[in-house]
Write a protein that holds these residues in place. Structure first.
Motif, PDB file in Angstrom:
ATOM      1  N   SER A  81       0.876  -1.189  -0.069  1.00  0.00           N
ATOM      2  CA  SER A  81       0.035   0.041   0.154  1.00  0.00           C
ATOM      3  C   SER A  81       0.827   1.379  -0.057  1.00  0.00           C
ATOM      4  N   LYS A  82       1.905   1.066   0.362  1.00  0.00           N
ATOM      5  CA  LYS A  82       3.092   2.301   0.566  1.00  0.00           C
ATOM      6  C   LYS A  82       2.555   3.271   1.658  1.00  0.00           C
ATOM      7  N   VAL A  83       1.855   2.780   2.367  1.00  0.00           N
ATOM      8  CA  VAL A  83       1.367   3.791   3.687  1.00  0.00           C
ATOM      9  C   VAL A  83       2.416   3.679   4.754  1.00  0.00           C
ATOM     10  N   THR A  84       2.560   4.652   5.486  1.00  0.00           N
ATOM     11  CA  THR A  84       3.556   4.715   6.518  1.00  0.00           C
ATOM     12  C   THR A  84       2.902   5.347   7.636  1.00  0.00           C
ATOM     13  N   TRP A  85       3.517   5.070   8.963  1.00  0.00           N
ATOM     14  CA  TRP A  85       2.824   5.599  10.276  1.00  0.00           C
ATOM     15  C   TRP A  85       1.388   5.280  10.880  1.00  0.00           C
ATOM     16  N   ASP A  86       0.866   4.232   9.850  1.00  0.00           N
ATOM     17  CA  ASP A  86      -0.696   3.942  10.331  1.00  0.00           C
ATOM     18  C   ASP A  86      -0.782   2.455   9.747  1.00  0.00           C
ATOM     19  N   ASN A  87      -1.865   1.987  10.431  1.00  0.00           N
ATOM     20  CA  ASN A  87      -2.578   0.721   9.872  1.00  0.00           C
ATOM     21  C   ASN A  87      -4.076   1.233   9.340  1.00  0.00           C
ATOM     22  N   LEU A 139      -4.012   9.334   4.766  1.00  0.00           N
ATOM     23  CA  LEU A 139      -2.899   8.463   5.017  1.00  0.00           C
ATOM     24  C   LEU A 139      -1.547   9.016   4.555  1.00  0.00           C
ATOM     25  N   ALA A 140      -0.419   8.675   5.073  1.00  0.00           N
ATOM     26  CA  ALA A 140       0.694   9.103   4.509  1.00  0.00           C
ATOM     27  C   ALA A 140       1.559   8.121   3.870  1.00  0.00           C
ATOM     28  N   GLN A 141       1.092   8.210   2.583  1.00  0.00           N
ATOM     29  CA  GLN A 141       1.489   7.193   1.486  1.00  0.00           C
ATOM     30  C   GLN A 141       2.530   7.891   0.734  1.00  0.00           C
ATOM     31  N   THR A 142       3.733   7.123   0.186  1.00  0.00           N
ATOM     32  CA  THR A 142       4.697   7.652  -0.535  1.00  0.00           C
ATOM     33  C   THR A 142       4.741   7.256  -2.049  1.00  0.00           C
ATOM     34  N   GLN A 143       3.695   6.672  -2.326  1.00  0.00           N
ATOM     35  CA  GLN A 143       3.171   6.504  -3.861  1.00  0.00           C
ATOM     36  C   GLN A 143       1.864   6.390  -4.127  1.00  0.00           C
ATOM     37  N   THR A 144       1.271   7.180  -4.856  1.00  0.00           N
ATOM     38  CA  THR A 144      -0.367   7.158  -4.981  1.00  0.00           C
ATOM     39  C   THR A 144      -0.284   7.588  -6.493  1.00  0.00           C
ATOM     40  N   HIS A 145       0.321   6.788  -7.385  1.00  0.00           N
ATOM     41  CA  HIS A 145       0.268   6.887  -8.683  1.00  0.00           C
ATOM     42  C   HIS A 145      -0.787   6.588  -9.582  1.00  0.00           C
ATOM     43  N   HIS A 146      -1.445   6.900 -10.531  1.00  0.00           N
ATOM     44  CA  HIS A 146      -2.550   6.467 -11.384  1.00  0.00           C
ATOM     45  C   HIS A 146      -1.989   5.925 -12.843  1.00  0.00           C
ATOM     46  N   THR A 147      -0.931   6.650 -13.250  1.00  0.00           N
ATOM     47  CA  THR A 147      -0.539   6.119 -14.765  1.00  0.00           C
ATOM     48  C   THR A 147       0.977   6.682 -14.818  1.00  0.00           C
ATOM     49  N   ILE A 148       1.398   5.957 -15.525  1.00  0.00           N
ATOM     50  CA  ILE A 148       2.948   6.379 -15.851  1.00  0.00           C
ATOM     51  C   ILE A 148       3.382   7.041 -17.165  1.00  0.00           C
ATOM     52  N   GLU A 149       2.046   7.272 -17.829  1.00  0.00           N
ATOM     53  CA  GLU A 149       1.971   8.184 -19.059  1.00  0.00           C
ATOM     54  C   GLU A 149       2.503   7.461 -20.278  1.00  0.00           C
ATOM     55  N   GLY A 150       2.535   6.267 -20.242  1.00  0.00           N
ATOM     56  CA  GLY A 150       2.782   5.127 -21.445  1.00  0.00           C
ATOM     57  C   GLY A 150       4.528   5.132 -21.352  1.00  0.00           C
ATOM     58  N   ARG A 151       5.300   5.909 -20.176  1.00  0.00           N
ATOM     59  CA  ARG A 151       6.664   5.808 -20.292  1.00  0.00           C
ATOM     60  C   ARG A 151       7.154   4.065 -19.977  1.00  0.00           C
ATOM     61  N   ASN A 152       8.231   3.824 -20.532  1.00  0.00           N
ATOM     62  CA  ASN A 152       8.336   2.215 -20.426  1.00  0.00           C
ATOM     63  C   ASN A 152       9.261   2.275 -19.129  1.00  0.00           C
ATOM     64  N   VAL A 153       8.904   2.550 -18.132  1.00  0.00           N
ATOM     65  CA  VAL A 153       9.500   2.330 -16.776  1.00  0.00           C
ATOM     66  C   VAL A 153       9.733   0.963 -16.414  1.00  0.00           C
ATOM     67  N   ILE A 154       8.639   0.157 -16.386  1.00  0.00           N
ATOM     68  CA  ILE A 154       8.507  -1.138 -15.906  1.00  0.00           C
ATOM     69  C   ILE A 154       8.301  -1.973 -17.167  1.00  0.00           C
ATOM     70  N   ARG A 155       9.409  -3.115 -17.353  1.00  0.00           N
ATOM     71  CA  ARG A 155       9.203  -4.323 -18.245  1.00  0.00           C
ATOM     72  C   ARG A 155       8.961  -5.510 -17.812  1.00  0.00           C
ATOM     73  N   GLU A 156       8.003  -6.199 -18.285  1.00  0.00           N
ATOM     74  CA  GLU A 156       7.467  -7.637 -17.815  1.00  0.00           C
ATOM     75  C   GLU A 156       7.360  -8.430 -18.875  1.00  0.00           C
ATOM     76  N   THR A 157       7.441  -9.874 -18.555  1.00  0.00           N
ATOM     77  CA  THR A 157       7.200 -10.644 -19.774  1.00  0.00           C
ATOM     78  C   THR A 157       6.956 -12.134 -19.082  1.00  0.00           C
ATOM     79  N   THR A 158       6.480 -12.972 -19.683  1.00  0.00           N
ATOM     80  CA  THR A 158       6.212 -14.345 -19.242  1.00  0.00           C
ATOM     81  C   THR A 158       7.271 -15.207 -19.606  1.00  0.00           C
TER      82      THR A 158
END
Length: 729
Positions: free
Chosen positions: A318-324, A418-437
């Protein structure tokens, strides 16, 4: 390649790393297990799951398990003995005992007994206990019926805790005898059958404490000190017949007496009776909403709650800090009318808690997950009153404490950010993550990882940097990274990175030089999810249960064409002849131009003098992290930009040691803190100018790619494409 299939309610760190994951409710776990038993053994026990997704997952998993007999295992996270009995029956059918599971050389580290503690409480209440000692135990906090524990303690004439502070239990007792930490103590351990190890002190006692064993010896009338007690024990018993003496053991640190031959015991349990009991207990917790308690990976059961480093370590999922919080499927949150920063009231087992909500993809619909380990009241100023205590939600089922229950969830008034360090919705088509099977990878290893190519002519504004000596680079294997965050804590401690607290994290001012970004792939739609209309359309059709996750460590990329360097007006950030992007703190006057120009957003700015924050024990003088300021690294003050230095102090120390020994630096002489802490060896650091170095070999792997390579910043960190061994249609 191995294959891992996970059935669970909430999205766990293990689930994010699974090759295939099926979201099910807690009441369906037993039924899923019965279906798996039937599919593997050919039996037809009643109570098998009717969940279509679970049925499909069970069929695929059973086929894989049977095809891998002798090299396959089923593991249950349940504390229900009947569930464990059925799992044992499955593992016997798979031939796991004597191969994968070794009952003869077993671990002795987790041997708690719920029934023994309940018997203790009953005996204490009836006046049968005269003295009680508590070591590494805090039942007034972490037992689900704290009032029962308090009532029992009042009936015991003398009670004592070895805790280092007056915690929830210690404050209720007759006396406290603070124990020394393992860093200050002599002792030994037998963590596994046949393996004995020595505990040696590395520092003098910091506070007025005494180790537990020494206290017990003294109270028993034995004046032997712990050093001589341990030495005599080892010399006369453990080392009897061995070629080693005491001095040799002190150097090696352990004595291994060899493994016993692993046997395959016969299964004597009653699978049918276990299945019947599972079916009954599952019906008891089935409901519109079902609660699942879990231990967070950092705080665990709450014993580490006063460690501010761990409070500020983002949850891997969840990337939440300082809370449950209450984790809900986005569809359930929508039905409850919950918006951003919503709150809910959760009721279960006669207990009610108001909690903030995280809309968690991967959460099974009709379930709510809540972390224990929070809500401490007497742990220290960093951990007091952080979150809510969820242990009272637990109950006794079939003689053991269970963290599942039928629940009701209702929208509560107000909001809570909540104190979250990441709350992204999109990376705008940038090829930041690459995954395959794995199947695609075998056909074409470069199918997803191919280097960026562009045929148009490019122009450089940068001079060519010559690096004749060393060129320090990093390779990060996304397949190995589990997202645990150990590297973040190691980096914090090594580089004197301060904690900033909940409010500052809410303002996106956390100081972590290294972060782990978590990216979701939500299965089922191919739309362009960068457009609002398409997002809304896709969201309406999805149940948000079927997600896959990639964890990506992100730190300063030490770019060859570093955008930060070109905009600094005072040359506070400059390039070195060894490929590093340096920060001269005493030059920086806080324009933050570099942070604006960094495409990776990995630079951190000291908005305030965080080291002088009176809310925290800034020098961490507590029972877990004593005097941890690293003298090789300065602490930074307000108005200064900072970021990963590739542990330059360690690089210099390695070069100086090689110089003292009149030799060149060898591969492996220098390790970064994050690399050293990574149990999965996901981070490889070294010299790219040495073709035989581990990092050079890793960066020649066909899976390697560079983040945002297309903008020609020339990162010094290569990532290896994530490969999943999924079930192919």
């Amino acid at each position: 390649m191995s294959r891992h299939v996970q059935f669970e309610s909430g999205l766990s760190m293990t689930g994010t790393n699974a090759d295939a994951r099926i979201a099910i409710k807690p009441s369906e776990e037993g039924a899923t297990l019965i279906a798996l038993y039937n599919a593997i053994t050919g039996q037809s026990l009643a109570g098998a799951t009717a969940n279509k997704k679970a049925q499909k997952g069970v069929a695929l998993a059973a086929k894989e398990l049977v095809n891998s007999k002798g090299a396959a295992v089923v593991v249950a996270g349940s504390n229900d003995v009947n569930v464990q009995v059925l799992v044992n029956a499955i593992n016997v059918a798979l031939g796991a005992y004597g191969t994968i599971i070794d009952l003869d050389n077993y671990s002795k580290q987790y041997q708690g007994s719920d029934s023994s503690f309940q018997a203790f409480l009953a005996a204490a209440k009836s006046g049968q206990v005269g003295v009680a000692f508590f070591l590494n135990s805090n039942p007034v906090y972490d037992y689900f019926k704290a009032e029962d524990v308090k009532a029992a303690l009042k009936q015991i004439p003398f009670t004592l805790s070895f805790a280092q502070r007056a915690d929830e239990t210690a404050s209720e007792l007759t006396a406290i005898a603070p124990a020394s930490t393992f860093l200050e103590s002599w002792g030994d351990s037998n963590p596994k059958e046949g393996l004995y190890s020595i505990i040696q002190p590395t520092i003098n006692p910091v506070f007025k404490t005494r180790q537990v064993e020494q206290s017990l010896l003294t109270w028993a009338g034995n004046n032997t000190d712990m050093y001589n007690f341990v030495k005599n024990l080892w010399s006369t018993q453990i080392l009897a017949g061995s070629t080693k003496n005491w001095d040799a053991v002190l150097q090696t640190g352990f004595e291994y007496k060899g493994a016993k031959a692993a046997t395959a015991p016969a299964f004597t349990g009653n699978a049918a009776a276990a299945a019947s009991a599972i079916e009954a207990s599952s019906k008891a917790i089935a409901g519109e909403f079902e609660l699942k308690l879990y231990e967070p990976s950092a705080l665990r059961d709450g014993r580490y709650a006063n460690n501010a480093y761990l409070q500020e370590l983002p949850d891997p999922v969840s990337k939440v800090t300082w809370d449950n919080y209450a984790a809900l499927n986005p569809k359930d949150a929508e039905k409850l009318g919950l918006g951003e920063d919503g709150k809910v009231t959760v009721k279960a087992n006669g207990v009610e808690l108001e909690l903030p909500v995280v809309q968690q993809p991967g959460q099974a619909q009709g379930t709510v997950s809540v972390a224990v380990g929070y809500g401490r009241t007497k742990v220290g100023k960093a951990g007091n009153e952080v979150g809510k205590n969820a242990f009272p939600f637990a109950s006794i089922i079939n003689g053991t404490v269970q963290g599942v229950a039928k629940a009701t969830v209702a929208k509560a008034s107000g909001t809570y950010q909540l104190a979250q360090t990441q709350t992204h919705h999109t990376i705008e088509g940038r090829n930041v993550i690459r995954e395959t099977t794995f199947a695609k990878y075998l056909k074409d290893p470069n199918s997803e990882a191919g280097r960026f190519t562009d045929n148009h002519k490019t122009y450089d504004l940068w001079n060519k940097y010559e690096q004749p000596g060393h060129k320090w680079v990093i390779a990060i294997d996304l397949n190995a990274c589990t997202g645990c965050g150990a590297c973040i804590v190691a980096c914090n401690v090594e580089n004197n990175i301060p904690v900033v607290g909940r409010d500052e994290v809410r303002r996106r001012r956390e100081m972590h030089w290294l972060r782990i970004d978590r990216y979701y792939t939500i299965e089922g739609k191919d739309q362009d999810l960068t457009k609002e209309k398409e997002i809304a359309k896709a969201s309406a059709d999805l149940d948000f249960e079927d997600v896959t996750v990639v964890h990506q460590p992100m730190l300063c990329q030490h770019c060859g064409h570093a955008p930060c360097e070109t905009v600094c007006p005072v040359l506070a950030t400059v390039h070195s002849s060894e490929g590093l992007n340096h920060m001269a703190y005493n030059r920086c006057f806080g324009t933050r131009y570099c942070a604006n120009n960094c495409p990776f957003k990995v630079r951190r700015f000291n908005w305030f003098a965080y080291w002088n924050d009176s809310r925290f024990d800034n020098y961490l003088n507590n029972e877990f992290t004593q005097l941890v300021l690293n003298p090789d690294v300065v602490t930074r003050s307000r108005g200064v930009m900072e970021k990963c230095s590739m542990c330059i102090q360690r690089i210099q120390a390695g070069k100086l040691q090689a110089k003292i020994e009149n030799r060149k630096v060898k591969d492996g002489d220098i390790q970064m803190a994050c690399q050293q802490a990574c149990s999965a060896n996901a981070i490889i650091f070294g010299d790219a100018n040495d073709p035989a170095s581990e990092v050079s070999k890793a960066l020649r792997n066909e899976r390697v790619y560079y983040v945002l390579e297309e903008i020609n910043v020339q990162p010094g960190i290569g990532y290896m494409t994530k490969v999943r061994n999924t079930f192919e249609a």
